[in-house]
Each structure stands twice: as structure tokens, then as C-alpha cells.
Design a protein around this motif. Structure first.
Motif, PDB file in Angstrom:
ATOM      1  N   LEU A   1       0.838  -1.182   0.118  1.00 48.36           N
ATOM      2  CA  LEU A   1      -0.089  -0.176  -0.078  1.00 48.36           C
ATOM      3  C   LEU A   1       1.122   1.206  -0.082  1.00 48.36           C
ATOM      4  CD1 LEU A   1      -2.636  -1.465   2.564  1.00 48.36           C
ATOM      5  CD2 LEU A   1      -3.046  -0.906   0.204  1.00 48.36           C
ATOM      6  N   CYS A   2       1.855   1.140  -0.673  1.00 51.65           N
ATOM      7  CA  CYS A   2       2.855   2.185  -0.613  1.00 51.65           C
ATOM      8  C   CYS A   2       3.148   2.920  -2.310  1.00 51.65           C
ATOM      9  CB  CYS A   2       4.316   2.054  -0.207  1.00 51.65           C
ATOM     10  SG  CYS A   2       5.120   3.028   0.749  1.00 51.65           S
ATOM     11  N   GLY A   3       2.495   2.567  -3.123  1.00 49.39           N
ATOM     12  CA  GLY A   3       2.538   3.039  -4.199  1.00 49.39           C
ATOM     13  C   GLY A   3       2.757   4.754  -4.261  1.00 49.39           C
ATOM     14  N   ASN A   4       2.252   5.274  -3.163  1.00 45.54           N
ATOM     15  CA  ASN A   4       2.428   6.760  -3.308  1.00 45.54           C
ATOM     16  C   ASN A   4       3.832   7.225  -2.859  1.00 45.54           C
ATOM     17  OD1 ASN A   4       2.229   5.580  -0.543  1.00 45.54           O
ATOM     18  ND2 ASN A   4       1.658   7.196   0.402  1.00 45.54           N
ATOM     19  N   SER A   5       4.668   6.113  -2.399  1.00 49.33           N
ATOM     20  CA  SER A   5       5.992   6.587  -2.009  1.00 49.33           C
ATOM     21  C   SER A   5       7.205   6.055  -3.247  1.00 49.33           C
ATOM     22  CB  SER A   5       6.305   5.973  -0.916  1.00 49.33           C
ATOM     23  OG  SER A   5       7.568   6.219  -0.500  1.00 49.33           O
TER      24      SER A   5
ATOM     25  N   GLN B   1     -13.730  14.689   2.744  1.00 45.19           N
ATOM     26  CA  GLN B   1     -14.816  14.163   2.529  1.00 45.19           C
ATOM     27  C   GLN B   1     -15.247  14.043   1.101  1.00 45.19           C
ATOM     28  OE1 GLN B   1     -17.063  12.805   5.023  1.00 45.19           O
ATOM     29  NE2 GLN B   1     -15.131  12.815   6.285  1.00 45.19           N
ATOM     30  N   ASP B   2     -15.121  15.044   0.315  1.00 50.92           N
ATOM     31  CA  ASP B   2     -15.489  14.996  -1.016  1.00 50.92           C
ATOM     32  C   ASP B   2     -14.482  14.293  -1.926  1.00 50.92           C
ATOM     33  OD1 ASP B   2     -16.314  15.753  -3.755  1.00 50.92           O
ATOM     34  OD2 ASP B   2     -15.278  17.768  -3.472  1.00 50.92           O
ATOM     35  N   PRO B   3     -15.034  13.470  -2.516  1.00 47.54           N
ATOM     36  CA  PRO B   3     -14.130  12.351  -3.480  1.00 47.54           C
ATOM     37  C   PRO B   3     -13.542  12.984  -4.506  1.00 47.54           C
ATOM     38  CG  PRO B   3     -16.270  11.508  -3.315  1.00 47.54           C
ATOM     39  CD  PRO B   3     -16.459  12.641  -2.630  1.00 47.54           C
ATOM     40  N   GLU B   4     -14.032  14.211  -5.075  1.00 50.97           N
ATOM     41  CA  GLU B   4     -13.320  14.974  -5.667  1.00 50.97           C
ATOM     42  C   GLU B   4     -11.964  15.561  -5.265  1.00 50.97           C
ATOM     43  OE1 GLU B   4     -13.800  14.579  -9.216  1.00 50.97           O
ATOM     44  OE2 GLU B   4     -15.547  13.488  -8.515  1.00 50.97           O
ATOM     45  N   SER B   5     -11.817  15.659  -4.003  1.00 49.62           N
ATOM     46  CA  SER B   5     -10.782  16.579  -3.293  1.00 49.62           C
ATOM     47  C   SER B   5      -9.618  15.466  -2.767  1.00 49.62           C
ATOM     48  CB  SER B   5     -11.365  17.497  -2.286  1.00 49.62           C
ATOM     49  OG  SER B   5     -12.361  18.201  -2.511  1.00 49.62           O
ATOM     50  N   ARG B   6      -9.842  14.178  -3.124  1.00 48.85           N
ATOM     51  CA  ARG B   6      -8.987  13.264  -2.655  1.00 48.85           C
ATOM     52  C   ARG B   6      -8.374  12.499  -3.721  1.00 48.85           C
ATOM     53  NH1 ARG B   6     -13.906  10.737   0.905  1.00 48.85           N
ATOM     54  NH2 ARG B   6     -14.493   9.196  -0.524  1.00 48.85           N
ATOM     55  N   GLY B   7      -7.068  11.769  -3.387  1.00 42.26           N
ATOM     56  CA  GLY B   7      -6.680  10.803  -4.308  1.00 42.26           C
ATOM     57  C   GLY B   7      -6.821   9.360  -3.871  1.00 42.26           C
ATOM     58  N   CYS B   8      -6.191   8.599  -3.955  1.00 36.91           N
ATOM     59  CA  CYS B   8      -6.063   7.324  -3.392  1.00 36.91           C
ATOM     60  C   CYS B   8      -5.374   7.146  -2.167  1.00 36.91           C
ATOM     61  CB  CYS B   8      -5.571   6.179  -4.551  1.00 36.91           C
ATOM     62  SG  CYS B   8      -3.828   6.164  -4.757  1.00 36.91           S
ATOM     63  N   GLN B   9      -5.096   7.900  -1.668  1.00 34.69           N
ATOM     64  CA  GLN B   9      -4.165   7.990  -0.151  1.00 34.69           C
ATOM     65  C   GLN B   9      -4.936   8.388   0.875  1.00 34.69           C
ATOM     66  OE1 GLN B   9      -0.816  10.713   0.068  1.00 34.69           O
ATOM     67  NE2 GLN B   9      -1.316  10.949   2.013  1.00 34.69           N
ATOM     68  N   LEU B  10      -4.912   7.419   2.020  1.00 34.04           N
ATOM     69  CA  LEU B  10      -5.557   7.611   3.078  1.00 34.04           C
ATOM     70  C   LEU B  10      -4.307   7.856   4.120  1.00 34.04           C
ATOM     71  CD1 LEU B  10      -7.414   5.148   1.589  1.00 34.04           C
ATOM     72  CD2 LEU B  10      -8.627   5.750   3.722  1.00 34.04           C
ATOM     73  N   SER B  11      -4.522   8.918   5.107  1.00 38.37           N
ATOM     74  CA  SER B  11      -3.449   9.097   6.236  1.00 38.37           C
ATOM     75  C   SER B  11      -4.227   8.622   7.364  1.00 38.37           C
ATOM     76  CB  SER B  11      -3.214  10.383   6.074  1.00 38.37           C
ATOM     77  OG  SER B  11      -2.366  10.901   5.006  1.00 38.37           O
ATOM     78  N   LEU B  12      -3.660   7.723   8.132  1.00 43.06           N
ATOM     79  CA  LEU B  12      -4.197   7.437   9.277  1.00 43.06           C
ATOM     80  C   LEU B  12      -3.488   8.161  10.447  1.00 43.06           C
ATOM     81  CD1 LEU B  12      -4.444   3.588   8.530  1.00 43.06           C
ATOM     82  CD2 LEU B  12      -6.118   5.349   7.923  1.00 43.06           C
TER      83      LEU B  12
ATOM     84  N   ALA C   1      -1.736   3.794   0.429  1.00 45.16           N
ATOM     85  CA  ALA C   1      -2.472   4.372  -0.934  1.00 45.16           C
ATOM     86  C   ALA C   1      -2.796   2.667  -1.295  1.00 45.16           C
ATOM     87  CB  ALA C   1      -1.149   4.848  -1.504  1.00 45.16           C
ATOM     88  N   PRO C   2      -4.122   2.660  -1.614  1.00 43.71           N
ATOM     89  CA  PRO C   2      -4.540   1.446  -2.584  1.00 43.71           C
ATOM     90  C   PRO C   2      -4.534   2.037  -3.976  1.00 43.71           C
ATOM     91  CG  PRO C   2      -6.464   2.370  -1.175  1.00 43.71           C
ATOM     92  CD  PRO C   2      -5.364   3.302  -0.928  1.00 43.71           C
ATOM     93  N   VAL C   3      -3.567   1.388  -4.705  1.00 45.06           N
ATOM     94  CA  VAL C   3      -3.586   2.084  -6.076  1.00 45.06           C
ATOM     95  C   VAL C   3      -4.077   0.905  -7.025  1.00 45.06           C
ATOM     96  CG1 VAL C   3      -1.490   1.965  -7.788  1.00 45.06           C
ATOM     97  CG2 VAL C   3      -0.982   2.577  -5.596  1.00 45.06           C
ATOM     98  N   PRO C   4      -4.851   1.590  -7.910  1.00 49.33           N
ATOM     99  CA  PRO C   4      -5.903   0.975  -8.828  1.00 49.33           C
ATOM    100  C   PRO C   4      -5.230   0.131  -9.749  1.00 49.33           C
ATOM    101  CG  PRO C   4      -5.905   3.545  -9.360  1.00 49.33           C
ATOM    102  CD  PRO C   4      -5.156   3.218  -8.077  1.00 49.33           C
ATOM    103  N   LEU C   5      -4.037   0.317 -10.316  1.00 46.04           N
ATOM    104  CA  LEU C   5      -3.395  -0.687 -11.109  1.00 46.04           C
ATOM    105  C   LEU C   5      -2.863  -1.927 -10.556  1.00 46.04           C
ATOM    106  CD1 LEU C   5      -0.636   1.639 -13.022  1.00 46.04           C
ATOM    107  CD2 LEU C   5      -2.444   0.277 -14.158  1.00 46.04           C
ATOM    108  N   TYR C   6      -2.550  -1.971  -9.308  1.00 46.63           N
ATOM    109  CA  TYR C   6      -2.156  -3.373  -8.834  1.00 46.63           C
ATOM    110  C   TYR C   6      -2.604  -3.491  -7.286  1.00 46.63           C
ATOM    111  CZ  TYR C   6       1.702  -0.223  -7.097  1.00 46.63           C
ATOM    112  OH  TYR C   6       2.257   0.755  -6.570  1.00 46.63           O
TER     113      TYR C   6
END
Ligand SMILES: *Cc1c(COP(=O)(O)O)cnc(C)c1O
Length: 421
Positions: free
Chosen positions: A38-42, A354-365, A396-401
Motif C-alpha cells: 500500500l505504498c505506491g504513493n512512495s 470528505q469530497d471524493p473529488e478532493s482526494r486521491g487514493c491516499q489515506l492518512s491514518l 495508498a490503494p493503487v488501482p493498477l495493482y
């Protein structure tokens, strides 16, 4: 209500991009089982096609030597040109507005050489709060280089108290007070820490209205969200290709210069021979005759071995299509939020717009009682994510893999580990 396990299974079955996972090398644990990456953002994963595409260039170099510039299967002289079109599609630009060169912070500096022109009374740079450190170092050193003072000339766009996200009001208020003093607005289009995807067009328009130049760092945006750079009207943008663009550690960077600047003339720019008209490159003249468009910012002849992984990656993106990836990405984040809904709030808070248009696939816990050893427990259970000081676990759940099942498994593991605290 269906349980999340069944939903994950169904979503994976219905996913028309599910075959793409097989185009990537997925890191494995000691038993040979895929880790939950879950590290495709890095650092994005390696496409299986990358090796062969690099080998092609090694072979051509071995067989042809210098003749490869013209006679390689993919002639090196024009190698980078073929990458502009697919890269431009990913960031929503015209091919002539995009060039791949150097690395990210280098390009940020090159763009600021051209686009940060402070004068007395209008000398400030505005960046967003919680900017990636390299960008802060770059803008501070540019301010000093121009004879100004970062203490007074660097402004941070901060969220209101009790929020980690920046709103339009925050932007409007900042510009109402300081708009006339700001020479350059340079925002990370998707914030690396909160995952917030800013409204680039809104910021650009607002900035231009106040006479500011506007540029974006899309390190966390390119290949993640659709920034539609051309349409935003932004003056410039930069990004790297090793995060969502899967082109390998330290891979080259992309740069965007808006079409309106294509004939740059005598304005400030650092120049090299690869920015001159192609017909002149080998004439050895001392007069720089600029190419048109973003390519004019190139300094050196491109590093082909470093370009090859980008070629491999862009082919995968071309096949998947940014639009489909973005749709899946939104579904994945929504599913992740459902899976993580019952996380104990006193232990972990999820920072995400909250708004899906204002976020990518990254979640910060965000850990409420930060403890990096907890993160190591997750690692011990084959989760690859990253820890950002002082308190955030980014996934980051990356849609490609990534699969929906990856998300389900991650959410189970984190809940189990939290219950042990
Ligand atoms: C990843 C990242 C960088 C890294 O810079 P390099 O020059 O590629 O080492 C810089 N800025 C931002 C916003 C990033 O996300």
C-alpha cells in the motif's frame, strides 16, 4: 448489510482492471506470499515489462554504439519525444506543454528560475502548510538567491484550527490580505501528508486575479488524480515518476509549461543545448535559438536508460486509461473508508477530505498517541505502508495493482493490532 469480505470479493470480480495486477512484480514475504503493498504513493511497483524495455537499449548500445542515436530500434535522439504524448494525457496537457527531464527538485528550481521573479513589494512565495520538505528548501533557497528573506517572504497557506484541510475560504482570505505581495503561488497539488487534492483551477484563477504566477508540484498527483493541467491555466507544474508512475527509484521528473508561455523569448531561464532548435543542435553555434514549448527548458541530452522505465510505465497507463483508473481509485477509497469506519477514533483518526473529488487514493491514518512501534507491527504482518513523522501512517490503494481484498485484509490486520494495544 453485506459484510466487507463479501463486498471485497464482489468488487474484485467486477473490476475490469483486475488483470493489470499481473503486469507488476509484487514484493513477497518469506513464505513467497504477496505482501499487501500500500505504498505506491512512495515508490510504485515495477511493471514486468520494464526490464525488457531497458534491455532493448542496453542491447542497442552494445550493438550500435554511437549509431544508436539514429539507428536504435527507438532512436535515442528522439526517445523522449515519444513519451510526451502519453505523459501529457496523464496530467491533462498538450504534448508540447510537457517534457520529461532531470529529477523533481531540480525541475522545481528550473521552473522557479523562470517563474519566480520577485520585485520589491511583490516578492513573496505562498506554499501550503505541511509542504514536503524538499519543496520548502527549494523555495527558501530561491528566495535567498534573489536577495530576499524567507523569514518574511515565505507564506504558508494554513488550514483553520480544528481542521487539517485547506478550504476555499482559507485561500480567499490569504489572497485578500497578501495577494498583491505574492510573486508566486507554488502548491503541492495533492498534499503528501493529508492527501488533499486541491482545486487547481480555483487556485490558479484566484492567484492570477491577484497578479501572482501559479505553479504546482504534482509529485503525489501525477498518475493518481486527473489534474487537467492545461485547463487549469496554471503557469507551470512539476512531478516525479517514481511514485504513482511506477518508473523506479529516483526516476526522472515531468515538467509542464503552459502553452501561453511557449514562446518564452528573453525572459529568465537556465538554458542548455537540448533546448535549442533541433536543426541547430549539432551546428555548434553559440546563439541559443529556442525550441517552442516545454522542451525549451531541457538542458542535456536525455538519459536513455532512465527514460526506458518511463516508456514501460506509460504503456501500462495508456492501456488502462487514467479515467478508468480514477474511477476505480474512488471506489477503492470509499471501500477503505467503509472497512475502517469502526476504527477506534481515540486511537486513529483518518485524515482525508470528505469530497471524493478532493482526494486521491491516499489515506492518512493519524495516530492519536503516536507510536512508531505500532507501525512496525503492521510491517511484521506483511503490510507495506509508510510512516510520516510525527504521527501518520499513509496507505495508498493503487488501482493498477491493488485489490479490494488487499484493503479488506489491511483493515482486519490494523484492527487486530489496535486491539492488542
Ligand atoms: C516525493 C516528493 C519530492 C521528492 O523530491 P525528489 O527531487 O524527487 O527527490 C519532492 N516534493 C514532493 C512534494 C514530493 O512528494
Amino acid at each position: 448489510m453485506e459484510n466487507t469480505f463479501d463486498r471485497a470479493r464482489k468488487l474484485d470480480l467486477a473490476d475490469e482492471l483486475s488483470d493489470f495486477k499481473d503486469k507488476f512484480h509484487i514484493p513477497k514475504n518469506k513464505e513467497g506470499k504477496d505482501k499487501i503493498y500500500l505504498c505506491g504513493n512512495s515508490l510504485g511497483l515495477q511493471p514486468k515489462s520494464t526490464k525488457r524495455i531497458i534491455e532493448q537499449e542496453l542491447d542497442d548500445w552494445a550493438d550500435l554504439g554511437v549509431d544508436g542515436h539514429v539507428n536504435a530500434k527507438n532512436p535515442w535522439l528522439s526517445y523522449h519525444e515519444a513519451l510526451s504524448e502519453p505523459m501529457a494525457k496523464i496530467v491533462g496537457a498538450k504534448a508540447s506543454e510537457v517534457v520529461i527531464m532531470n529529477s523533481l527538485t531540480v525541475n522545481l528550481h528550473l521552473m522557479m528560475v523562470s517563474f519566480y521573479n520577485p520585485v520589491k513589494g511583490r516578492s513573496k512565495i505562498l506554499i501550503e502548510y505541511s509542504t514536503f520538505p524538499s519543496d520548502v528548501y527549494a523555495v527558501k533557497s530561491q528566495i535567498r538567491f534573489h536577495g530576499f528573506n524567507p523569514e518574511t517572504d515565505l507564506l504558508f497557506l494554513k488550514p483553520k484550527r480544528n481542521s487539517s484541510l485547506i478550504t476555499r475560504d482559507d485561500i480567499d482570505e490569504m489572497l485578500a490580505i497578501h495577494g498583491d505581495e505574492i510573486a508566486l503561488i507554488m502548491i503541492g497539488g495533492v498534499n503528501y501528508y493529508t492527501g488533499q487534492f486541491f482545486n487547481l483551477k480555483y487556485i490558479t484563477n484566484a492567484g492570477h486575479k491577484h497578479g501572482c504566477v501559479v505553479g504546482f508540484d504534482l509529485a503525489h498527483g501525477a498518475g493518481n488524480i486527473q489534474p487537467n493541467l492545461h485547463e487549469t491555466g496554471a503557469d507551470f507544474a512539476v512531478w516525479c515518476t517514481y511514485k504513482y508512475l511506477n518508473s523506479g527509484p529516483g526516476a526522472l521528473s515531468g515538467a509542464f509549461v503552459h502553452e501561453k508561455h511557449q514562446d518564452w523569448g528573453e525572459r529568465p531561464r537556465f538554458e542548455g543545448w537540448w533546448g535549442t532548435k533541433k536543426t541547430n543542435r549539432f551546428k555548434m553555434k553559440h546563439e541559443f535559438e529556442s525550441m517552442s514549448g516545454a522542451e525549451a527548458w531541457q538542458l542535456s541530452n536525455p538519459p536513455i536508460m532512465a527514460m526506458a522505465p518511463i516508456k514501460a510505465s506509460l504503456a501500462v497507463f495508456e492501456e488502462a486509461g487514467m479515467h478508468r483508473l480514477r474511477e476505480k481509485s474512488k471506489l477503492m477509497v470509499e471501500f477503505a473508508l467503509d472497512c475502517l469506519e469502526d476504527l477506534p477514533q481515540d486511537q486513529i483518526k483518518i485524515l482525508i477530505p470528505q469530497d471524493p473529488e478532493s482526494r486521491g487514493c491516499q489515506l492518512s491514518l493519524q495516530m492519536q498517541h503516536p507510536d512508531k512501534s505500532f507501525f512496525h507491527e503492521l510491517e511484521a504482518r506483511d503490510i507495506v505502508a509508510d510512516w510520516r513523522e510525527p504521527d501518520v501512517i499513509r496507505i495508498a490503494p493503487v488501482p493498477l495493482y491493488n485489490t479490494f481484498m488487499d484493503i479488506f485484509e489491511f483493515s482486519n490486520i490494523i484492527k487486530e493490532e489496535l486491539s492488542k494495544i
